[in-house]
Motif scaffolding. Structure first.
Motif, mmCIF file in Angstrom:
data_model
loop_
_atom_site.group_PDB
_atom_site.id
_atom_site.type_symbol
_atom_site.label_atom_id
_atom_site.label_comp_id
_atom_site.label_asym_id
_atom_site.label_seq_id
_atom_site.Cartn_x
_atom_site.Cartn_y
_atom_site.Cartn_z
ATOM 1 N N GLY A 78 0.801 -1.235 0.000
ATOM 2 C CA GLY A 78 0.000 0.000 0.000
ATOM 3 C C GLY A 78 0.824 1.272 0.000
ATOM 4 N N MET A 79 2.100 1.153 -0.404
ATOM 5 C CA MET A 79 2.961 2.339 -0.442
ATOM 6 C C MET A 79 3.139 2.810 -1.885
ATOM 7 S SD MET A 79 5.887 1.504 2.385
ATOM 8 C CE MET A 79 6.334 -0.090 1.720
ATOM 9 N N PRO A 80 2.494 3.903 -2.261
ATOM 10 C CA PRO A 80 2.517 4.320 -3.662
ATOM 11 C C PRO A 80 3.851 4.945 -4.075
ATOM 12 C CG PRO A 80 0.616 5.229 -2.486
ATOM 13 C CD PRO A 80 1.568 4.708 -1.464
ATOM 14 N N ASP B 26 -5.458 4.486 3.226
ATOM 15 C CA ASP B 26 -4.939 3.388 4.050
ATOM 16 C C ASP B 26 -3.538 3.042 3.566
ATOM 17 O OD1 ASP B 26 -4.569 1.304 5.772
ATOM 18 O OD2 ASP B 26 -5.957 -0.062 4.775
ATOM 19 N N THR B 27 -2.561 3.766 4.073
ATOM 20 C CA THR B 27 -1.179 3.552 3.622
ATOM 21 C C THR B 27 -0.192 3.816 4.752
ATOM 22 O OG1 THR B 27 0.525 4.259 2.041
ATOM 23 C CG2 THR B 27 -0.974 5.966 2.803
ATOM 24 N N PRO B 28 0.884 3.005 4.818
ATOM 25 C CA PRO B 28 1.942 3.327 5.785
ATOM 26 C C PRO B 28 2.669 4.616 5.385
ATOM 27 C CG PRO B 28 2.201 1.105 4.885
ATOM 28 C CD PRO B 28 1.184 1.798 4.044
ATOM 29 N N GLY B 29 2.604 4.966 4.094
ATOM 30 C CA GLY B 29 3.281 6.167 3.623
ATOM 31 C C GLY B 29 3.701 6.001 2.175
ATOM 32 N N ALA C 169 -0.359 9.759 2.484
ATOM 33 C CA ALA C 169 -1.811 9.709 2.675
ATOM 34 C C ALA C 169 -2.445 11.013 2.210
ATOM 35 C CB ALA C 169 -2.125 9.467 4.154
ATOM 36 N N LEU C 170 -1.858 12.119 2.639
ATOM 37 C CA LEU C 170 -2.410 13.438 2.315
ATOM 38 C C LEU C 170 -2.490 13.676 0.805
ATOM 39 C CD1 LEU C 170 -3.368 16.161 3.557
ATOM 40 C CD2 LEU C 170 -1.011 16.963 3.331
ATOM 41 N N ALA C 171 -1.587 13.026 0.058
ATOM 42 C CA ALA C 171 -1.526 13.225 -1.387
ATOM 43 C C ALA C 171 -2.814 12.829 -2.107
ATOM 44 C CB ALA C 171 -0.352 12.447 -1.978
ATOM 45 N N ILE C 172 -3.690 12.063 -1.444
ATOM 46 C CA ILE C 172 -5.029 11.852 -2.001
ATOM 47 C C ILE C 172 -6.090 12.299 -0.986
ATOM 48 C CG2 ILE C 172 -4.329 9.984 -3.592
ATOM 49 C CD1 ILE C 172 -5.724 8.015 -1.623
ATOM 50 N N GLY C 173 -5.675 13.173 -0.047
ATOM 51 C CA GLY C 173 -6.569 13.497 1.065
ATOM 52 C C GLY C 173 -6.878 14.969 1.282
ATOM 53 N N VAL C 174 -6.634 15.807 0.281
ATOM 54 C CA VAL C 174 -7.055 17.207 0.412
ATOM 55 C C VAL C 174 -8.538 17.246 0.023
ATOM 56 C CG1 VAL C 174 -6.706 19.571 -0.394
ATOM 57 C CG2 VAL C 174 -4.748 18.037 -0.138
ATOM 58 N N CYS C 175 -9.395 17.728 0.918
ATOM 59 C CA CYS C 175 -10.823 17.452 0.716
ATOM 60 C C CYS C 175 -11.735 18.509 1.323
ATOM 61 C CB CYS C 175 -11.140 16.098 1.341
ATOM 62 S SG CYS C 175 -10.754 16.050 3.099
#
Lengths: 288, 322
Positions: free
Chosen positions: B130-132, B159-162, B205-211
């Protein structure tokens, strides 16, 4: 006090007291081991005259003083100061770490923002103070940066940011993570207003700062040999057990991989940015 | 599949093992086995309730990383009527640590983007835990822009460790990829609802979490750094991970108190993995509720509110009257 310090001009003494760089009149270049006279090094903007290594020792205010035209500068967000919202405590209290950093640097937090002129052109310039908790970005850095952007939009003047930071400030936890969004969102507004933003990445620019405001320049410039990346080389080596290629994450590597527009020597930075801004703004060239 | 119990759940595990044992002997015994089982099950529920009533931040971190925790594709298949996964960033590759696609959520069409972990070893490796990498974030951005063009609301699941800390990721511009997403999401012209379902690991996580709305499942976490590296940096010892988890205030409850998130979604007793169907129902209702509110706004209002929301992040003091 040695005889040498006695004859040293007082201006240099007071500047020195405020900063936490190692005391002493002579400095050894970490790159080439040359022993350098501090006053001469300061005059050379902390670039080793022997090997041209760009040292981290240059303070935020020293950098801005060199970069902007001499004269009065209005500081933006100076009254914004850090608060320990989480009462964070590790082996030491965050409050104590802050107090120590403030004492050592004479700054309230890790970003200094000044409005001034660059070869007569009104600009806002900000610089990270690396000696302040490794230039880490918390709420104050984010808020000051946002105010810098607001000022630039209002006055329609360009923004220049010199980053040197280990990343987001751990002691402010999710608040500091959100500063990545805050600074990036501010820059999206600046871009929409068509006001130029030049990001200058200096040694080192890592983590939450490289993954937000530092990589979002209309132009991304860097100083030579600056360490630039998301994850620092030591962490990559430890967690991935990968051997890192020579020059990994240095400016030259980042230029080669397309992350930067150009690498500029610190001593040429002022002129080069003035020239670039005049091109972006379609102003006549600087008078020779 | 048998439930995997964490270290602090051992008393529950023992009780459940006993119940299982009784079930096996149950058939050839005349005494009231069924009554006994029911009694033990009630006891197990009681025990679970009491253990879960006072979980530490470190225990919640373990739950957020639970190997049986539902992942993005589990929720998508439980919640959406249709889902068509879209692949690739059109530049380099397809990063399987992030999934995304077009979906029907009741009667509306949405774009879903989320981190994806793997269930078994092979799948975990394929999903890179889960680490992109940059291509994952760029795929996500491509899908977000697609959503904007066709006016589809965006739902992101975190849902990612980073972000992946590797040489290749750095070479391809991990920091630029993350920064670009933050920049673009802040002005994206469609509603964005983000749900942290497991680990909210920092910039990755934040990289898909600005909302516009940030929701967290009850036993999920969100922080600038995971407890283990935080402990090794600040305490110089990984043994202090529990103290670090506490100090970082990374739980949904704490972040809600701090005003950093909009809603905490209650999990089934024992955590989402004990009843994924029930969790999906809760998640679906919450997402729809927030989307309905946001859809009433014009694009300009939406952008203005998001901008004001993001600008308000942070705690600092300010001296006045200078």
């Amino acid at each position: 006090m040695s005889w040498f310090e006695k004859i040293m001009p007082s201006r240099i003494k007071t500047e020195r007291r405020k900063r936490s760089v190692p005391e002493g009149l002579w400095i050894k270049c970490p790159a080439c081991d040359a022993v350098l006279y501090r006053a001469e090094l300061e005059r050379n903007l902390y670039v080793c005259p022997k090997c041209h290594n760009h040292m981290r020792d240059i303070g935020a205010r020293e950098r801005l003083a060199y970069f902007l035209d001499p004269g009065e500068h209005a500081e933006i967000g100076a009254q914004v100061a850090p608060e320990d919202a989480l009462k964070f405590r590790d082996s030491r209290r965050y409050r104590d770490r802050l107090a120590q950093a403030q004492k050592a640097t004479g700054e309230k937090d890790a970003l200094v923002v000044l409005a001034g002129t660059l070869h007569g052109l009104p600009v806002v310039a900000c610089a990270f103070e690396f000696q302040f908790l490794a230039g880490s970005m918390g709420s104050v850095v984010g808020e000051r940066f946002k105010r810098a952007v607001d000022h630039c939009i209002e006055q329609r003047c360009p923004l220049i940011c010199f980053s040197s930071s280990g990343g987001a400030r751990m002691q402010e936890a999710l608040f500091s993570l959100q500063q990545m969004a805050k600074t990036s969102a501010a820059l999206a507004r600046l871009a929409a207003a068509r006001v130029p933003y030049i990001s200058v990445l200096t040694d080192p620019t890592l983590g939450g700062v490289s993954a937000s405001l530092a990589m979002l320049g209309d132009l991304n410039l860097a100083e030579p040999r600056a360490l630039i990346g998301f994850t620092g080389p030591r962490v990559i080596e430890q967690t991935m057990r990968e051997t890192l290629p020579e020059g990994f994450q240095r400016s030259e590597f980042q230029l080669e991989h397309g992350a930067l527009d150009m690498i500029v020597d610190r001593r040429d930075m002022r002129e080069r940015i003035a020239v670039l801004l005049r091109l972006l703004l379609k102003l006549p060239p600087l008078a020779a | 599949m048998a439930v995997a119990f964490l270290d602090f759940e051992q008393p529950i595990a023992e009780l459940e093992a006993k119940i299982e044992e009784l079930r096996h002997v149950g058939s050839d015994s005349e005494v009231n086995i069924n009554d006994e089982i029911a009694r033990l099950q009630a006891k197990s529920r009681q025990l679970t309730m009491s253990i879960f009533a006072s979980l530490t931040p470190w225990q919640i971190t373990q739950l957020a990383r639970h190997p049986q925790r539902p992942y993005t594709l589990d929720y998508v298949s439980a919640v959406c009527r249709e889902f068509h996964e879209l692949h690739g960033d059109r530049m380099f590759g397809d990063d399987l640590a992030i999934v995304g696609g077009l979906a029907r959520l009741e009667d509306r069409v949405v774009m879903v983007v989320g981190h994806q972990k793997g269930r078994d070893t092979k799948e975990r490796v394929r999903r890179n835990y889960g680490m992109p990498k940059p291509e994952g974030y760029r795929k996500a951005l491509r899908l977000m822009r697609l959503a904007e063009r066709f006016r589809l609301p965006l739902v992101t699941l975190i849902d990612t460790p980073g972000a992946f800390p590797g040489v290749g990721a750095e070479e391809r511009g991990q920091c630029e990829a993350i920064a670009r997403n933050l920049f673009d999401m802040s002005v994206l012209g469609v509603p964005i609802v983000t749900v942290v379902t497991g680990e909210g690991g920092s910039g990755g996580a934040l990289a898909i979490g600005v909302c516009d709305r940030l929701l967290m499942l009850q036993y999920s976490t969100y922080s600038v750094i995971s407890p283990e590296p935080c402990a090794s940096i600040l305490w110089k010892s990984t043994d202090k991970k529990e103290a670090a988890a506490e100090a970082l205030g990374l739980t949904a409850q704490r972040l809600y108190q701090l005003g950093l998130i909009d809603e905490v979604l209650e999990e089934p007793l024992g955590g989402a993995h004990r009843d994924p169907a029930a969790m999906s129902v809760t998640l679906k209702a919450a997402v729809i509720h927030h989307l309905e509110e946001l859809e009433k706004l014009s694009v300009e209002e939406l952008r203005e509110r998001r901008s004001a929301r993001i600008a308000s992040f942070g705690v600092y003091t300010e001296e006045v009257g200078e």
